[in-house]
Enzyme design. Structure first.
Site, PDB file in Angstrom:
ATOM      1  NE  ARG A 227      51.569  37.056   1.445  1.00  0.00           N
ATOM      2  CZ  ARG A 227      52.290  36.062   1.978  1.00  0.00           C
ATOM      3  NH1 ARG A 227      53.596  36.117   1.947  1.00  0.00           N
ATOM      4  NH2 ARG A 227      51.695  35.023   2.521  1.00  0.00           N
TER       5      ARG A 227
ATOM      6  CG  ASP B 291      62.378  32.618  10.766  1.00  0.00           C
ATOM      7  OD1 ASP B 291      62.979  32.374  11.813  1.00  0.00           O
ATOM      8  OD2 ASP B 291      61.435  33.422  10.701  1.00  0.00           O
TER       9      ASP B 291
ATOM     10  CG  PHE C 210      56.550  39.091  13.427  1.00  0.00           C
ATOM     11  CD1 PHE C 210      56.241  39.291  12.091  1.00  0.00           C
ATOM     12  CD2 PHE C 210      55.893  38.086  14.101  1.00  0.00           C
ATOM     13  CE1 PHE C 210      55.305  38.517  11.439  1.00  0.00           C
ATOM     14  CE2 PHE C 210      54.940  37.295  13.473  1.00  0.00           C
ATOM     15  CZ  PHE C 210      54.650  37.519  12.136  1.00  0.00           C
TER      16      PHE C 210
ATOM     17  CD  GLU D 137      62.225  31.025   0.450  1.00  0.00           C
ATOM     18  OE1 GLU D 137      61.578  32.095   0.460  1.00  0.00           O
ATOM     19  OE2 GLU D 137      61.789  29.973   0.925  1.00  0.00           O
ATOM     20  CG  ASP D 138      60.210  35.617   1.539  1.00  0.00           C
ATOM     21  OD1 ASP D 138      60.609  34.434   1.485  1.00  0.00           O
ATOM     22  OD2 ASP D 138      59.147  35.929   2.097  1.00  0.00           O
TER      23      ASP D 138
HETATM   24  C1  PRP Z   1      58.440  31.853   4.671  1.00  0.00           C
HETATM   25  C2  PRP Z   1      59.581  32.156   3.709  1.00  0.00           C
HETATM   26  C3  PRP Z   1      60.328  30.868   3.636  1.00  0.00           C
HETATM   27  C4  PRP Z   1      60.093  30.257   4.999  1.00  0.00           C
HETATM   28  C5  PRP Z   1      61.292  30.480   5.841  1.00  0.00           C
HETATM   29  O1  PRP Z   1      57.399  31.286   3.954  1.00  0.00           O
HETATM   30  O2  PRP Z   1      59.126  32.572   2.445  1.00  0.00           O
HETATM   31  O3  PRP Z   1      59.835  30.028   2.616  1.00  0.00           O
HETATM   32  O4  PRP Z   1      58.982  30.931   5.609  1.00  0.00           O
HETATM   33  O5  PRP Z   1      61.129  29.909   7.105  1.00  0.00           O
HETATM   34  P1  PRP Z   1      62.100  28.772   7.649  1.00  0.00           P
HETATM   35  O6  PRP Z   1      63.514  29.159   7.313  1.00  0.00           O
HETATM   36  O7  PRP Z   1      61.836  28.803   9.151  1.00  0.00           O
HETATM   37  O8  PRP Z   1      61.718  27.459   7.058  1.00  0.00           O
HETATM   38  P2  PRP Z   1      55.954  30.998   4.580  1.00  0.00           P
HETATM   39  O9  PRP Z   1      55.882  29.550   4.965  1.00  0.00           O
HETATM   40  O10 PRP Z   1      55.666  32.004   5.665  1.00  0.00           O
HETATM   41  O11 PRP Z   1      55.007  31.211   3.337  1.00  0.00           O
HETATM   42  P3  PRP Z   1      54.779  32.517   2.418  1.00  0.00           P
HETATM   43  O12 PRP Z   1      56.037  32.678   1.572  1.00  0.00           O
HETATM   44  O13 PRP Z   1      53.585  32.178   1.597  1.00  0.00           O
HETATM   45  O14 PRP Z   1      54.566  33.705   3.338  1.00  0.00           O
END
Ligand code: PRP
Length: 184
Positions: free
Chosen positions: A169, A107, A156, A103-104
């Site tokens: 990105r 949050d 952010f 995962e990136d």
């Molecule tokens: C981001 C990130 C995680 C998630 C984390 O994805 O890649 O999957 O949010 O948030 P959380 O811990 O509050 O659940 P996003 O839904 O923004 O999609 P993306 O990877 O396509 O940008």
């Protein structure tokens, strides 16, 4: 894309490209050691994890397999709700597999909490998590993360896979976004 392409939209560089590649190399060395006798399957979560995965898999010495999932969180705005819909599922049967989710960012932790439970229910031998970034102050649920790159403040952030309205990105670093961008 670099910092000059962001102009005043960039508040500051939080993690440089060098910071990220150094940390990914350390994490890859640890994963090489921990999975030395296992056939590891890396599961990237689109879209954000694409850049982490691309660099992490090249830092590994293990002949890891890769697969991808895309998920979408139901709910309003940009916040996770914890109710997740699979947009693209894995091609791989997880029975008996050692899965490492890549995962990136974590949050609230809601997406990953759901994902780990979902993958574990498919008969995987193990499901662990590697996340480049984690925001401890934003956590709503606890998630066991075996490999964390950096803990960052609840601000952010964009770049290195992370977007604001699908932009930024492609930045090679992680930066904080100037408030005028998301407050306008
Ligand atoms: C981001 C990130 C995680 C998630 C984390 O994805 O890649 O999957 O949010 O948030 P959380 O811990 O509050 O659940 P996003 O839904 O923004 O999609 P993306 O990877 O396509 O940008």
């Amino acid at each position: 894309m670099d910092a000059s392409d962001m102009g005043a939209d960039l508040k500051k560089v939080l993690l440089s490209a060098d910071d990220i590649s150094t940390r990914l190399a350390e994490m890859a060395a640890q994963v090489d050691e921990d999975y030395a006798d296992k056939d590891v399957l890396l599961v990237g979560v689109l879209k954000g994890a694409a850049l982490v995965m691309a660099d992490f898999v090249r830092a590994l010495h293990l002949p890891a397999q890769m697969d991808w999932m895309a998920v979408s969180s139901y709910g309003s705005g940009t916040k996770s709700s914890g109710v997740v819909r699979i947009i693209k599922d894995l091609d791989t049967d997880l029975t008996g597999r050692h899965v490492l989710v890549v995962e990136d960012i974590i949050d609230s932790g809601l997406t990953l909490s759901w994902l780990v439970a979902n993958l574990s229910s498919r008969g995987a031998a193990s499901v662990e998590v590697l996340a480049l970034l984690r925001k401890p102050d934003a956590a709503k649920v606890h998630v066991d993360v075996r490999y964390t790159g950096f803990e960052i403040p609840d601000e952010f952030v964009v770049g290195y896979g992370l977007d604001y309205a699908e932009h930024y990105r492609g930045l090679p670093f992680v930066g904080t976004l100037a408030p005028h961008v998301y407050e306008s």
